[in-house]
Structure formats: structure tokens, C-alpha cells
Design an enzyme around this catalytic site. Structure first.
Site, PDB file in Angstrom:
ATOM      1  CB  CYS A   1      -0.954  -0.002   1.187  1.00 28.70           C
ATOM      2  SG  CYS A   1      -0.138   0.040   2.806  1.00 28.70           S
ATOM      3  N   GLY A   2       2.147   1.168   0.056  1.00 34.53           N
ATOM      4  CA  GLY A   2       2.962   2.377   0.062  1.00 34.53           C
ATOM      5  C   GLY A   2       2.632   3.275   1.233  1.00 34.53           C
TER       6      GLY A   2
ATOM      7  CB  CYS B   1      13.183   4.325 -15.050  1.00 32.46           C
ATOM      8  SG  CYS B   1      13.780   2.984 -14.012  1.00 32.46           S
TER       9      CYS B   1
END
Length: 286
Positions: A72-73, A268
Site C-alpha cells: 500500500c505504500g 527508467c
């Protein structure tokens, strides 16, 4: 049922860097996953909320349901689910910093719904829930646990259960070659850098890793929505925010951590644009 131990150490080494550092480049939602720029003029905060809504809308949530958020961060999706969808929420995380902030944010809502964060892995969770969502946690799992994750998710959902898996994935060399996308030694070194310095133990799945294991567990893949270019834009925003706060970032952590994160964010973004990495929302039904 065999007891599997979550990889607490790997998650905590990745995410238990000071929250003050992450606050320098994240937006007020504290969501650290690909945003969804539904409109070109969206701020990062608006795009993060749009991403969470995009996912939660696919679950057909109804007031009073119980939603499980795996990984869930800092609780951004949990807060949104309670406030907008009027559901009960349970958030699982292996990071102590994530747990503490999620717990505090949920306590501040003042809802009558059940809203809790747990320092717990999915391997240890056995309660029944109505819906499951997971944002970019799957790519931190070990390949040998993919099938078990989907089987356990399937088992705790009702007959009309739905799961939304938002995950990064990569492609094999053959597919990249067929698409005319070159995989260079620089790319391989960059992936090694991510595994060693940013996401210890992380291993990007392939799309078949996700689809095949989900189907083997009994799920039907209802819809797949690709968000590749949205992630490039998200990473650009994070990198710009962090670069603008360079001195503060070094003071909070170190020049090495700052440089590593800038390399990770810009690298990224480049590889999403080139098509080496992708990200998608997989809608699964029981």
C-alpha cells in the site's frame, strides 16, 4: 498451508530511506507509482489521483465493501478509496515507514469505515475481502511465488471477486528484436544497478508471467491497459522535482543517494520511451 515468510529486509532497505527525501520529489498524494495523465494539462497530483481512480473504478466497488491493497505504500490509494468510494480498507506493507505514515493518514480521515494499515506481507494474510488492488508491488515479488500469490488472492475473494494488478513488466530479447528495439550492455548494467542500488531483490516479470500465473490460479483477464508513456512523464516529473531540490536532498540523505536516484529516474524514463519496459493495469475477475 505452507508458511511463506515475506521479504521484509529487501522492502525496508528500498523504502525506509527518510520520508523527508521522498517528499522532495513526490506530490502531496505520496503515491510512488506511475501516474495517469488523462489530460495534458494535469499536475502530477491530479494525474496520481486519476491513476488511482482509474484502477478503483475497474473494481466495481460498492459502499461497505472491503478492499485489500497489497503493497500500500504511504497509503495514497487507501485514503482515496475510503474518501471517494466509501469502502473498508486494509493496506499491507513490508516497510515500517510506509506503515507508520499510512496508519497516521487513515486515522486522520475520521471515517466510520474500517481503515487499517498493517506491517504484514500477503503471505501472512488469510482474511476474506471483496476486492484486491496492488500498485507496483508484484514486480518486487520472487518468480517462484507468482502462482502462490494469485492462488491466495483468488481464494480470499468472493465468487464475483475482482482484482486490479498494476504492474511493471519487461520483454524477452526475441520480442525486442522483432520490434527493432536494441537491448544494449548499458541497459543490462542499468537493470543490474536497479536491482543492487534502488530495489534490492527486485525482478521485473514478463507479461506472460502475470497473465499465465493469474489464469492458472483461476482468474479471467478481463482487460489490460498499457500506460507506458504515462510512466515516462511521471519519471520526468519526479526527476525535475528532485533536481530542483538537490541541495536539500543531499543534506537529508547523501550525494550518493541523490545521484543514484537521479540515475534511476532518468534512466527508467529513457527506457520506457524506448519500449524496453512497460506498465499496465490488469483487471482480473474470479
Amino acid at each position: 498451508m505452507a508458511k511463506l515468510r515475506p521479504y521484509y529486509e529487501e522492502s525496508q532497505s528500498a523504502y525506509d530511506i527518510s520520508d523527508d527525501f521522498f517528499a522532495l520529489f513526490l506530490d502531496p498524494t505520496w503515491v510512488y507509482t506511475c501516474a495517469y495523465f488523462e489530460r495534458d494539462d494535469m499536475t502530477l497530483e491530479e494525474a496520481q489521483l486519476a491513476k488511482v481512480d482509474l484502477a478503483l473504478d475497474k473494481l466495481n466497488l460498492e459502499p461497505g465493501m472491503t478492499l485489500l491493497d497489497v503493497g500500500c505504500g504511504w497509503g495514497g490509494a487507501l485514503v482515496r478509496a475510503v474518501e471517494k468510494y466509501d469502502v473498508n480498507v486494509i493496506g499491507l506493507t513490508l516497510s515500517r515507514n510506509h506503515y507508520e505514515r499510512s496508519k497516521d493518514r487513515l486515522a486522520a480521515i475520521g471515517t466510520q469505515r474500517r481503515a487499517e494499515a498493517r506491517l504484514q506481507g500477503w503471505e501472512e494474510f488469510e482474511e476474506n475481502v471483496d476486492r484486491i488492488v496492488s500498485f507496483e508491488a508484484f514486480d518486487a515479488f520472487k518468480k517462484e511465488r507468482y502462482l502462490t500469490f494469485f492462488e491466495r488472492s483468488y481464494d480470499i475473494l468472493p465468487d464475483d471477486g475482482r482484482m486490479l494488478l498494476h504492474s511493471l513488466f519487461t520483454y524477452d530479447r526475441r520480442w525486442l528484436h522483432e520490434q527493432g528495439i536494441a537491448l544494449t550492455m548499458s541497459d543490462l548494467r542499468f537493470l543490474k544497478f536497479l536491482r543492487e542500488s534502488i530495489f534490492p531483490g527486485g525482478e521485473l516479470p514478463s507479461e506472460p508471467d502475470i497473465v499465465d500465473n493469474a489464469q492458472a490460479a483461476g482468474f479471467t483477464i478481463e482487460h489490460v491497459q498499457l500506460l507506458q508513456q504515462h510512466y515516462a512523464r511521471t519519471l520526468d516529473a519526479w526527476a525535475a522535482n528532485l533536481q530542483a531540490a538537490r541541495e536539500r536532498a543531499i543534506a537529508v540523505q547523501s550525494e550518493e543517494v541523490y545521484n543514484n536516484f537521479m540515475h534511476y529516474l532518468t534512466g527508467c524514463a529513457e527506457r520506457f520511451r524506448r519500449g524496453l519496459i512497460n506498465v499496465a493495469q490488469f483487471t482480473m475477475t474470479k
